[in-house]
Scaffold this motif. Structure first.
Motif, PDB file in Angstrom:
ATOM      1  N   ALA A 183     -42.229 -27.433 -22.353  1.00 28.28           N
ATOM      2  CA  ALA A 183     -42.900 -28.708 -22.466  1.00 28.28           C
ATOM      3  C   ALA A 183     -41.813 -29.546 -22.940  1.00 28.28           C
ATOM      4  N   HIS A 209     -35.747 -33.474 -25.126  1.00 27.43           N
ATOM      5  CA  HIS A 209     -36.765 -34.331 -25.672  1.00 27.43           C
ATOM      6  C   HIS A 209     -36.402 -35.663 -25.824  1.00 27.43           C
ATOM      7  N   ALA A 218     -41.403 -33.654 -24.976  1.00 24.54           N
ATOM      8  CA  ALA A 218     -42.312 -34.674 -25.809  1.00 24.54           C
ATOM      9  C   ALA A 218     -41.493 -35.671 -26.145  1.00 24.54           C
ATOM     10  N   THR A 219     -41.962 -36.961 -26.832  1.00 27.70           N
ATOM     11  CA  THR A 219     -41.219 -38.088 -27.463  1.00 27.70           C
ATOM     12  C   THR A 219     -41.484 -37.924 -28.946  1.00 27.70           C
ATOM     13  N   LEU A 268     -42.700 -27.413 -34.190  1.00 29.58           N
ATOM     14  CA  LEU A 268     -42.976 -28.215 -32.899  1.00 29.58           C
ATOM     15  C   LEU A 268     -41.978 -27.907 -31.966  1.00 29.58           C
ATOM     16  N   CYS A 288     -49.385 -34.986 -19.145  1.00 28.95           N
ATOM     17  CA  CYS A 288     -49.775 -35.006 -20.616  1.00 28.95           C
ATOM     18  C   CYS A 288     -48.741 -35.510 -21.278  1.00 28.95           C
ATOM     19  N   ALA A 289     -48.691 -36.686 -21.752  1.00 22.72           N
ATOM     20  CA  ALA A 289     -47.481 -37.321 -22.542  1.00 22.72           C
ATOM     21  C   ALA A 289     -47.969 -36.880 -24.054  1.00 22.72           C
ATOM     22  N   MET A 290     -46.928 -36.374 -24.649  1.00 27.73           N
ATOM     23  CA  MET A 290     -47.119 -35.761 -26.156  1.00 27.73           C
ATOM     24  C   MET A 290     -46.230 -36.638 -27.018  1.00 27.73           C
ATOM     25  N   THR A 291     -46.411 -37.353 -27.924  1.00 25.39           N
ATOM     26  CA  THR A 291     -45.809 -37.910 -28.954  1.00 25.39           C
ATOM     27  C   THR A 291     -46.002 -37.492 -30.409  1.00 25.39           C
ATOM     28  N   PHE A 292     -44.811 -37.296 -31.050  1.00 29.50           N
ATOM     29  CA  PHE A 292     -45.129 -36.772 -32.435  1.00 29.50           C
ATOM     30  C   PHE A 292     -44.226 -37.980 -33.180  1.00 29.50           C
ATOM     31  N   LEU A 307     -42.968 -26.171 -28.060  1.00 30.55           N
ATOM     32  CA  LEU A 307     -42.687 -26.920 -26.806  1.00 30.55           C
ATOM     33  C   LEU A 307     -41.617 -25.883 -26.167  1.00 30.55           C
TER      34      LEU A 307
END
Length: 175
Positions: free
Chosen positions: A77, A137, A79-80, A68, A45-49, A72
């Protein structure tokens, strides 16, 4: 809708996207996508904020980016974070109506909220930039001023945009 017309429109859309990608010369892409995953049977799962980092308090009272990072960290986890430089130079501007795409500005999109630009971006939050990187991250360039790279004739038709590739690359390089 007539299926032939739908198929024709899909073909036209495919050619328009290919044309835009070729014109950008591989420097700019309208989106990032996962091309492949290795090993192939692994699920990810790719998460971006987008549009941070941000010191604006969230519903829990903590700054949004801190919340956030905490979540994470809790789940192990990564993220980007698609970060901006600052939207403070995007004035004069006026806010749009609540609940519209223009609520944070008619000509530009201001973060963290209209007239609260001092709470968001790499310039305003250098300590959060370091913390995001230190926690493993990815930091991605979401442009310095958070301007659109070209005209958007639908939802954002009133927005100011970068008029040419040099202007867009300069904004990316500034961040």
């Amino acid at each position: 809708m007539n299926m032939r017309l739908f198929a024709l429109l899909r073909g036209v859309n495919r050619h328009v996207k290919a044309y835009k990608k070729a014109r950008a010369g591989g420097l700019l892409s309208p989106c990032r996508r996962i091309e492949f995953v290795y090993p192939p049977d692994e699920r990810v799962c790719a998460m971006t904020f987008d549009d941070g980092p941000c010191k604006l308090p969230g519903p829990d009272g903590l700054p949004i980016t801190e919340s956030l990072l905490l979540a994470l960290r809790e789940y192990g986890a990564h993220a980007t974070f698609d970060v901006i430089g600052s939207t403070a130079q995007n004035y004069p501007d006026t806010p749009g109506a609540p609940g519209t795409h223009h609520v944070f500005g008619r000509k530009f999109d201001h973060y963290a909220a209209f007239e609260q630009d001092k709470l968001a971006g790499a310039l305003a939050c250098p300590e959060l930039m370091k913390k995001i990187a230190a926690e493993g991250h990815e930091l991605a360039n979401h442009t310095f001023r958070h301007r659109i790279f070209g005209p958007h004739r639908t939802v954002y038709k009133e927005r100011e945009f970068c008029r040419n590739l040099d202007e867009a690359v300069d904004d990316l390089a500034r961040l």
